[in-house]
Design an enzyme around this catalytic site. Sequence first.
Site, PDB file in Angstrom:
ATOM      1  N   GLY A   1       0.820  -1.208   0.000  1.00  0.00           N
ATOM      2  CA  GLY A   1       0.000   0.000   0.000  1.00  0.00           C
ATOM      3  C   GLY A   1       0.854   1.258   0.000  1.00  0.00           C
ATOM      4  N   PHE A   2       1.862   1.290   0.883  1.00  0.00           N
ATOM      5  CA  PHE A   2       2.796   2.422   0.981  1.00  0.00           C
ATOM      6  C   PHE A   2       2.087   3.753   1.231  1.00  0.00           C
ATOM      7  CE2 PHE A   2       5.055  -0.537  -2.040  1.00  0.00           C
ATOM      8  CZ  PHE A   2       5.912  -1.052  -1.089  1.00  0.00           C
TER       9      PHE A   2
ATOM     10  N   GLY B   1       1.934   1.189  13.200  1.00  0.00           N
ATOM     11  CA  GLY B   1       1.172  -0.046  13.298  1.00  0.00           C
ATOM     12  C   GLY B   1       1.747  -1.034  14.292  1.00  0.00           C
TER      13      GLY B   1
ATOM     14  N   ARG C   1      12.671  -1.586  21.195  1.00  0.00           N
ATOM     15  CA  ARG C   1      12.761  -3.040  21.077  1.00  0.00           C
ATOM     16  C   ARG C   1      12.351  -3.479  19.672  1.00  0.00           C
ATOM     17  NH1 ARG C   1      10.070  -5.635  25.806  1.00  0.00           N
ATOM     18  NH2 ARG C   1      12.199  -5.934  26.555  1.00  0.00           N
TER      19      ARG C   1
ATOM     20  N   ASN D   1      10.580  -8.408  16.026  1.00  0.00           N
ATOM     21  CA  ASN D   1      10.949  -9.572  15.226  1.00  0.00           C
ATOM     22  C   ASN D   1      12.051  -9.120  14.264  1.00  0.00           C
ATOM     23  OD1 ASN D   1      11.149 -11.381  13.014  1.00  0.00           O
ATOM     24  ND2 ASN D   1       9.113 -12.204  13.453  1.00  0.00           N
TER      25      ASN D   1
ATOM     26  N   LYS E   1      13.641 -10.464  11.959  1.00  0.00           N
ATOM     27  CA  LYS E   1      13.555 -10.870  10.549  1.00  0.00           C
ATOM     28  C   LYS E   1      12.570  -9.980   9.790  1.00  0.00           C
ATOM     29  CE  LYS E   1      13.903 -15.214   9.135  1.00  0.00           C
ATOM     30  NZ  LYS E   1      13.558 -16.638   8.830  1.00  0.00           N
TER      31      LYS E   1
ATOM     32  N   GLN F   1      11.575  -5.088   6.444  1.00  0.00           N
ATOM     33  CA  GLN F   1      10.997  -3.752   6.257  1.00  0.00           C
ATOM     34  C   GLN F   1      12.065  -2.735   5.901  1.00  0.00           C
ATOM     35  OE1 GLN F   1       7.646  -2.319   6.509  1.00  0.00           O
ATOM     36  NE2 GLN F   1       7.684  -4.376   5.717  1.00  0.00           N
TER      37      GLN F   1
ATOM     38  N   GLU G   1       9.178   2.953   8.087  1.00  0.00           N
ATOM     39  CA  GLU G   1       9.419   4.194   7.356  1.00  0.00           C
ATOM     40  C   GLU G   1      10.800   4.764   7.660  1.00  0.00           C
ATOM     41  OE1 GLU G   1       4.839   5.528   6.627  1.00  0.00           O
ATOM     42  OE2 GLU G   1       5.848   6.475   8.305  1.00  0.00           O
TER      43      GLU G   1
HETATM   44 MO1  MOS Z   1       2.086   5.428   5.493  1.00  0.00          MO
HETATM   45  S1  MOS Z   1       2.243   6.859   4.051  1.00  0.00           S
HETATM   46  O1  MOS Z   1       1.286   6.394   6.682  1.00  0.00           O
HETATM   47  O2  MOS Z   1       1.138   4.133   4.829  1.00  0.00           O
END
Ligand code: MOS
Length: 734
Positions: free
Chosen positions: A244-245, A513, A617, A620, A622, A627, A694
């Site tokens: 999605g980005f 997230g 922390r 994970n 991996k 990411q 990010e």
């Molecule tokens: Mo990011 S641009 O908040 O999916």
Amino acid sequence: MKFDTPATTNPIDQLKVVGKGYTRIDGPMKTTGTAPYAYERHDVVDNPAYGYVLGSAIAKGKITSMDLDAAKGAPGVIIIVTADNAGKLGKGKLNTAHLLGGPAIEHYHQAVALVVAQTFEQARSAAALIRVSYQEDQGTYDLAAAKNIAPVAKDEPDAKSATSVGDFAGAFAAAPVKLDATYTTPDHSHSMMEPFASMAAWTGNKVTIWTSNQLIHSSTEDVAATLNLPNDNVRLISPFIGGGFGGKLFIRSDVILAALGARAAGQPVKVTLQRPLIPNNTTHRASTIQRIRIGALADGHITAIGHEGWSGNLPEGRPETAVMQTRLLYAGANRMTATRLATLDLPEGNAMRAPGEAPGLMALEIAMDEIADKLGMDPVQFRILNDTQVDPEKPSRPYSRRALVECLKMGADKFGWAKRGAPGKTVDGRWLVGMGMAAGFRNSMVKKSGAKVYLDGKGDITVETDMTDIGTGTYTILAQTAAEMMGVGLHQVVVRLGDSTYPVSPGSGGQFGASNSTSGVYAACLKLREAVAQKLGFKSDDTMFADGRVTSGSRSAALADAAGEVGLQAEDAIEYGDLDKKYQESTFAGHFVEAAVNSYTGEIRVRRMLAVCAAGRILNPKTARSQVIGAMTMGVGAALMEELAVDTRRGFFVNHDLAGYEVPVHADIPHQDVIFLDETDPIANPMKAKGVGELGLCGVAAAVANAVYNATGVRVRDYPITLDKYLTRLPAVA
Ligand code: MOS
């Protein structure tokens, strides 16, 4: 639970499951094609009809007439939806332009019709028979030309449009060493693999939409607002997402048109946006013009730092907040930032991975390299000298944890930075070789996040939240969190995501997230632990959960025993107090790049990359590493390739497909390494974790640009760094 004091020791600190590099639990389904995407939900709907979207051929103006006759009579056509027959539509809070245009046209490729037919091919073929007449108005499409008329942007809830501390103008004028330079970043397209796609089915006046979406809750509300329905009449389901980005943070025309098409056709309808429609029909990262002024003493201390950013958007659209990190990243007593917004009639600019910091650091971190050069200082040392442990605009606000200096030092050491030569002086055959670096910075946001957890009679745990996994590893880290909290193995946890009937999470965005959704599961599991202890008659404060057993003092029982006939369940959410006001919560990186520039052809090859990240922390290593690797790759794209070419006469992005919009492929990226500092941030949340998705992008493009400068002695301030911008300036071949 309310998180309003820093975390102390808690069950997550056992690190029996959390912190381990488990392979993604959804991986086998993804790699074998058995994770169904919205367009492939053959399991839930039989024989849906197919919708095909027609986009506007002009950027601004209005439709004067639409001839649908030929299309209506074409084979297989069931119904054609246009603004004329769609009924009155509202607009979602997170949408700028309307998702179905007409008669007014707000941007190029704005949807103007949906043809619904028995097959996709029939719908596409019929759409080609629609004749639309337009009255085209002259729009404003060129940011550089519009720049001078741009007003200061309205204040955003989380960001003032202009800031000022001390006497920037005076300090800059008086600085013995200074830089005043302007940088540009182009429009970017998310170019995720899975196109936008939705399938809608109505039961009475309730609609269920299988879609591909990052933020389920706000998108559900926006569907309801657009269709003028109560929120409860809309259900969104999005368990698997092919990237999605930021492009899927909100609903797009596929969602609304699938719903309208299904209602009009009286049967389920699915709609995917064809790839050539996506860049102009959906959102993009808006181009920026950024002026940076930095003044320093001869010893390298920054005395004045100023950053102004211009971007454009449709009326009511938001600016690209490229100056944000400059308010926080480096010390300096005299400072200013300003965000300016021009009204443009291009498609809607909106969030793309690390909005603000990603384009902002593309400029700021070249500027830092440039002034270090003027000072005759090593750019790593220059950044270390100007580190700050407090918010430089509000010095009473410390960082919760800020290990940028450690990232830079470790990165320089591991990368072999000491071997870096003077600009244009390192030669390897026909190649000029250079090293560049940049600081990475991205804020860590706190957001309320809910979850429900169930314990069944086998001692297995099920987690439900409307959180999404956009390819990031969410399923896995949520399972790890629940396994750690309940003292079971990872294989004993089932995670269900992406359904608007589940507890509300913040979704996947802004790298918030991972930390917030795991904290929500933590909160729900604390409640489930209490329920288990109570059921077993144990004291809840000394109860231990390990190896599928529950122990309290000298008593012990199988976890499954607490489930009883119907199982146990608990629901809670993580909510935050004001720690994020008292402390600045951010993540940090040192990005290092080695690049080679062919001295004959000017071709640039990235040879090596290293990111050293400090993000609390790592839940994970991996999935986190994956990411960051993906983000670093995106950074190379931003540095060298990515650009939506604007037709400034007609107002659209010309290279609107994956053939003309270039992104890096494997051959562009020879060697990447990622190191995570071993740290925790107890002020951030009970997981003591922040985000990395990010951070891995922020600063990378500037590190590439700085490596190209070090290789060649040629400075390019306009992205992407393509041949036309430097070929004639390369040093003469000996
Ligand atoms: Mo990011 S641009 O908040 O999916």
